[in-house]
Scaffold this active site. Sequence first.
Site, PDB file in Angstrom:
ATOM      1  N   ARG A 229      -2.015  10.539  -3.130  1.00 61.39           N
ATOM      2  CA  ARG A 229      -2.511  10.686  -1.765  1.00 61.39           C
ATOM      3  C   ARG A 229      -1.443  10.284  -0.751  1.00 61.39           C
ATOM      4  O   ARG A 229      -0.858  11.100  -0.071  1.00 61.39           O
ATOM      5  CB  ARG A 229      -3.795   9.864  -1.574  1.00 61.39           C
ATOM      6  CG  ARG A 229      -4.602  10.257  -0.315  1.00 61.39           C
ATOM      7  CD  ARG A 229      -4.117   9.626   0.952  1.00 61.39           C
ATOM      8  NE  ARG A 229      -4.152   8.172   0.934  1.00 61.39           N
ATOM      9  CZ  ARG A 229      -3.664   7.422   1.915  1.00 61.39           C
ATOM     10  NH1 ARG A 229      -3.114   7.970   2.986  1.00 61.39           N
ATOM     11  NH2 ARG A 229      -3.705   6.096   1.829  1.00 61.39           N
ATOM     12  N   ASP A 230      -1.129   9.011  -0.698  1.00 61.85           N
ATOM     13  CA  ASP A 230      -0.179   8.521   0.300  1.00 61.85           C
ATOM     14  C   ASP A 230       1.220   9.065   0.035  1.00 61.85           C
ATOM     15  O   ASP A 230       1.978   9.345   0.967  1.00 61.85           O
ATOM     16  CB  ASP A 230      -0.152   6.986   0.277  1.00 61.85           C
ATOM     17  CG  ASP A 230       0.237   6.395   1.615  1.00 61.85           C
ATOM     18  OD1 ASP A 230       0.764   7.136   2.456  1.00 61.85           O
ATOM     19  OD2 ASP A 230       0.019   5.196   1.826  1.00 61.85           O
TER      20      ASP A 230
ATOM     21  N   HIS B  37      -2.512  -3.050   1.073  1.00 65.30           N
ATOM     22  CA  HIS B  37      -1.820  -1.765   0.980  1.00 65.30           C
ATOM     23  C   HIS B  37      -0.499  -1.946   1.740  1.00 65.30           C
ATOM     24  O   HIS B  37      -0.486  -1.935   2.970  1.00 65.30           O
ATOM     25  CB  HIS B  37      -2.688  -0.677   1.620  1.00 65.30           C
ATOM     26  CG  HIS B  37      -2.091   0.685   1.627  1.00 65.30           C
ATOM     27  ND1 HIS B  37      -2.449   1.666   0.709  1.00 65.30           N
ATOM     28  CD2 HIS B  37      -1.158   1.250   2.426  1.00 65.30           C
ATOM     29  CE1 HIS B  37      -1.774   2.769   0.965  1.00 65.30           C
ATOM     30  NE2 HIS B  37      -0.976   2.537   2.015  1.00 65.30           N
TER      31      HIS B  37
ATOM     32  N   HIS C   2       3.540  -1.353   2.725  1.00 59.02           N
ATOM     33  CA  HIS C   2       4.702  -0.465   2.814  1.00 59.02           C
ATOM     34  C   HIS C   2       5.972  -1.311   2.872  1.00 59.02           C
ATOM     35  O   HIS C   2       5.966  -2.420   3.399  1.00 59.02           O
ATOM     36  CB  HIS C   2       4.588   0.439   4.040  1.00 59.02           C
ATOM     37  CG  HIS C   2       3.570   1.522   3.876  1.00 59.02           C
ATOM     38  ND1 HIS C   2       3.900   2.859   3.875  1.00 59.02           N
ATOM     39  CD2 HIS C   2       2.230   1.477   3.670  1.00 59.02           C
ATOM     40  CE1 HIS C   2       2.811   3.590   3.697  1.00 59.02           C
ATOM     41  NE2 HIS C   2       1.774   2.761   3.574  1.00 59.02           N
TER      42      HIS C   2
ATOM     43  N   CYS D  81       2.858   7.111   6.559  1.00 57.04           N
ATOM     44  CA  CYS D  81       1.879   7.760   7.437  1.00 57.04           C
ATOM     45  C   CYS D  81       2.577   8.755   8.361  1.00 57.04           C
ATOM     46  O   CYS D  81       3.479   8.366   9.117  1.00 57.04           O
ATOM     47  CB  CYS D  81       1.136   6.710   8.258  1.00 57.04           C
ATOM     48  SG  CYS D  81      -0.007   7.411   9.469  1.00 57.04           S
TER      49      CYS D  81
ATOM     50  N   ASN E 256       5.394   3.384   0.436  1.00 55.86           N
ATOM     51  CA  ASN E 256       4.675   2.231  -0.107  1.00 55.86           C
ATOM     52  C   ASN E 256       5.601   1.453  -1.023  1.00 55.86           C
ATOM     53  O   ASN E 256       6.622   1.963  -1.477  1.00 55.86           O
ATOM     54  CB  ASN E 256       3.480   2.706  -0.943  1.00 55.86           C
ATOM     55  CG  ASN E 256       2.452   3.444  -0.132  1.00 55.86           C
ATOM     56  OD1 ASN E 256       2.713   4.511   0.386  1.00 55.86           O
ATOM     57  ND2 ASN E 256       1.275   2.883  -0.024  1.00 55.86           N
TER      58      ASN E 256
END
Length: 313
Positions: free
Chosen positions: A15-16, A207, A209, A240, A249
Amino acid sequence: MDYKRDVIITEVCPRDGFQSVKEWIPTGTKVEIINRLIDCGYRQIEVTSFVHPKAIPQLQDADEVLKRIKRSKNVKLRALVPNVRGLERAIAAGVDKVKLMLSASDSHSLSNANCTTEQALERFTPLIELAKEKKMDVSGSISVAFGCPFEGEVPIERLTMICERYESFGVTEVSLADTTGMANPAKIKNTVRRLKESFPDFTFSLHLHNTRGMAFANAVAGYEEGIIHFDSSAGGLGGCPYAPGASGNIASEDLIHGFEEMGIRTNVSIDKVLDAAKYIQQLLPHAVDSFLLKAGKCSDLSAKPKGQKKVGV
């Protein structure tokens, strides 16, 4: 400090990670990467996001990806959903859990979701009602929780207000996201400690980064405050698209290796994760950012010198 507690890591590369890659990743390639990650021992994988295709074109094939991957009863599949339509797609695709998307600041929310934080919260009501009706597990998130690229410092009162609203919805599992890597260990400790004191029944996750190289230090700081749930991305993919300066991440292999070196069990195969990360590196070399892919594990020793050479007479 007692480092005896195991940690639970959710893999978010599908996803990310994928959403940050500009060139199209073929559906079959996505399926192959996800299948490799499913085989690593993760208990949960954030497999995609059911956003509008125009918002993130890279994830427009989310439904097809879910049809083609090889599922495992041991791995829970989580997906990000922005609205009721996204939830309906997630339910039809058979995901196990959905995660709500929400920004701590109005500026990031307007950039990411085209509405303020309060407006986003108001839109959650029909979504959560439908999730309850369908018996779908729901977790929450707070993006830019440790700093906004538009507004800077995010007051703890803002995070408290959001958690109170989540609590009113019956959502008590919340991810705190350092979306642009603005956190530091002291900030992590202070924020986590205060939120855990105010919401003792919540399950918080981090979460992180690695925008400024602080992610692993921040993970350890969170662990020392009782956090055992973490997100990471194989190969360090991520970022993002609606936050200036956001980079990847923390790499799953770096997080797993770091914790394991400290004696903290992850119950994920570092070797299989590394193999998956190397596969991703072959496909997307420009997008990978991983210390272990550069240096290898601490246990990967070099050959010993054969002996001292004589110099001169």
